[in-house]
Design an enzyme around this catalytic site. Structure first.
Site, PDB file in Angstrom:
ATOM      1  N   CYS A 134       0.836  -1.197   0.000  1.00 12.61           N
ATOM      2  CA  CYS A 134       0.000   0.000   0.000  1.00 12.61           C
ATOM      3  C   CYS A 134       0.869   1.244   0.000  1.00 12.61           C
ATOM      4  O   CYS A 134       1.367   1.666   1.049  1.00 12.61           O
ATOM      5  CB  CYS A 134      -0.945  -0.003   1.210  1.00 12.61           C
ATOM      6  SG  CYS A 134      -1.981   1.471   1.303  1.00 12.61           S
ATOM      7  N   CYS A 187      -0.575   4.092   2.137  1.00 13.64           N
ATOM      8  CA  CYS A 187      -0.364   3.932   3.573  1.00 13.64           C
ATOM      9  C   CYS A 187       1.075   4.247   3.967  1.00 13.64           C
ATOM     10  O   CYS A 187       1.318   4.911   4.984  1.00 13.64           O
ATOM     11  CB  CYS A 187      -0.668   2.491   3.998  1.00 13.64           C
ATOM     12  SG  CYS A 187      -2.258   1.858   3.452  1.00 13.64           S
ATOM     13  N   ASP A 188       2.029   3.768   3.187  1.00 12.79           N
ATOM     14  CA  ASP A 188       3.424   3.756   3.634  1.00 12.79           C
ATOM     15  C   ASP A 188       4.364   4.671   2.870  1.00 12.79           C
ATOM     16  O   ASP A 188       5.506   4.866   3.283  1.00 12.79           O
ATOM     17  CB  ASP A 188       3.962   2.318   3.565  1.00 12.79           C
ATOM     18  CG  ASP A 188       3.177   1.375   4.463  1.00 12.79           C
ATOM     19  OD1 ASP A 188       2.729   1.831   5.524  1.00 12.79           O
ATOM     20  OD2 ASP A 188       3.015   0.198   4.092  1.00 12.79           O
TER      21      ASP A 188
END
Length: 310
Positions: free
Chosen positions: A138, A141-142
């Site tokens: 992701c 997300c990261d």
């Protein structure tokens, strides 16, 4: 919660397909319950910017989580009840389906399944061990954790190139590793990625191991034509090589194909009367936000007609 609460239509999955179905069926005055899974909003909630959903993001880019939130608000406006629970087992027949969930048992007259899919793993050494320690599926997300650092993206489809482009906002360099010269991604997306100065390419290559002590320090890459191996230094490895449908709980309940996708007809109906499926769990080919929503609407309209006539 009272024992075995009841609904006219139970929907498993809160992505575009499930939410679109919930909106249509709730507006038709059905009593609808929708079960959100482990990722509220489905795969779109993991997407940074959405440019191709008609009418949204015209003035400014809109994010996947924003779209997911709008979908849910719209469905709830017309009475959809959202349960934040996982459905572990379904059984029964039309008129009396039973859903065993992490929040108790529900009974529904009809059922729609739209549980989506999960990111597929490569299965190489270091991948599982360093997930969350430099390995990710992701970018939204990261990605911010990799500001000013070099990262690798593995894959050659739409998701891989979309996420590679997104990662250029943070990483000093993004290297795409893909096993072929050609791509399964759309032509427009390939051109955008190839024109970006922040993206490098390692084509005709496959990853063999993710390297590092506790955190990612590199990835071992084999160049297929020459059969040579390189230990490529990187701080992050983002894997986008496809998805596996989240349909294990449907084994033996409805027909699945060899890859685990739910088998449906043109009406989104499954092999069991009173059960429909839509979204990525039943879509081999398109896997787009708008096609998932459209298939969810088809399923809902057929479920509404079924309930009216049974």
């Amino acid at each position: 919660m009272s024992p075995n609460p009841q609904a006219d239509l139970a929907i498993v999955g809160g992505g575009a397909a499930g939410m679109a179905a919930a909106l249509y069926s709730s507006r038709a005055t059905l009593n609808v319950v929708l079960f959100e899974g482990a990722t509220p909003g489905g795969q779109i909630a993991l997407t940074d910017e959405v440019e191709n959903y008609p009418g949204l993001g015209v003035e400014e880019p809109i994010t996947g989580p924003e779209i997911a939130g709008l979908f849910q608000q719209h469905a709830e406006k017309f009475g959809t009840k959202v349960e934040y629970a996982l459905v572990e087992k379904v059984s029964g027949k039309a008129g009396a389906f039973s859903l065993e969930t992490t929040a108790g048992v529900w009974v529904a007259r009809a059922l729609m399944v739209a549980p989506g899919s999960s990111a597929r793993a490569i299965g190489i050494p270091g991948e599982k061990e360093m997930m969350g320690r430099g390995v990710s599926t992701c970018a939204t997300c990261d990605g911010p954790f990799f500001r000013g650092r070099e990262v690798v993206v593995i894959g050659g489809g739409d998701s891989a190139l979309q996420e590679a482009l997104f990662l250029t906002k943070f990483a000093s360099k993004v290297t795409v590793v893909h096993r072929r010269q050609g791509f399964s991604a759309s032509t427009a997306l390939v051109k955008r990625a190839q024109a970006h100065d922040g993206i490098d390419w390692k084509l005709d290559c496959v990853p063999e191991a993710i390297l590092g002590e506790g955190v990612v320090e590199g990835v071992r890459i084999r160049h297929l034509p020459s059969d040579t191996v390189e230990d490529f230094v990187t701080s992050g490895v983002f894997i986008f090589i496809g998805h596996t449908p989240n349909t294990a709980f449907l084994q033996g309940f409805v027909d699945l194909d060899a890859s685990g996708y739910v088998v449906v007809n043109r009406d989104q109906a499954t092999s069991r009367s009173g059960v429909w499926a839509a979204g990525d769990c039943a879509d081999h080919q398109y896997k787009q936000l708008i096609t998932s929503a459209g298939d969810g609407v088809k399923a809902a309209l057929n479920a509404i007609h079924f309930l009216e006539t049974h």
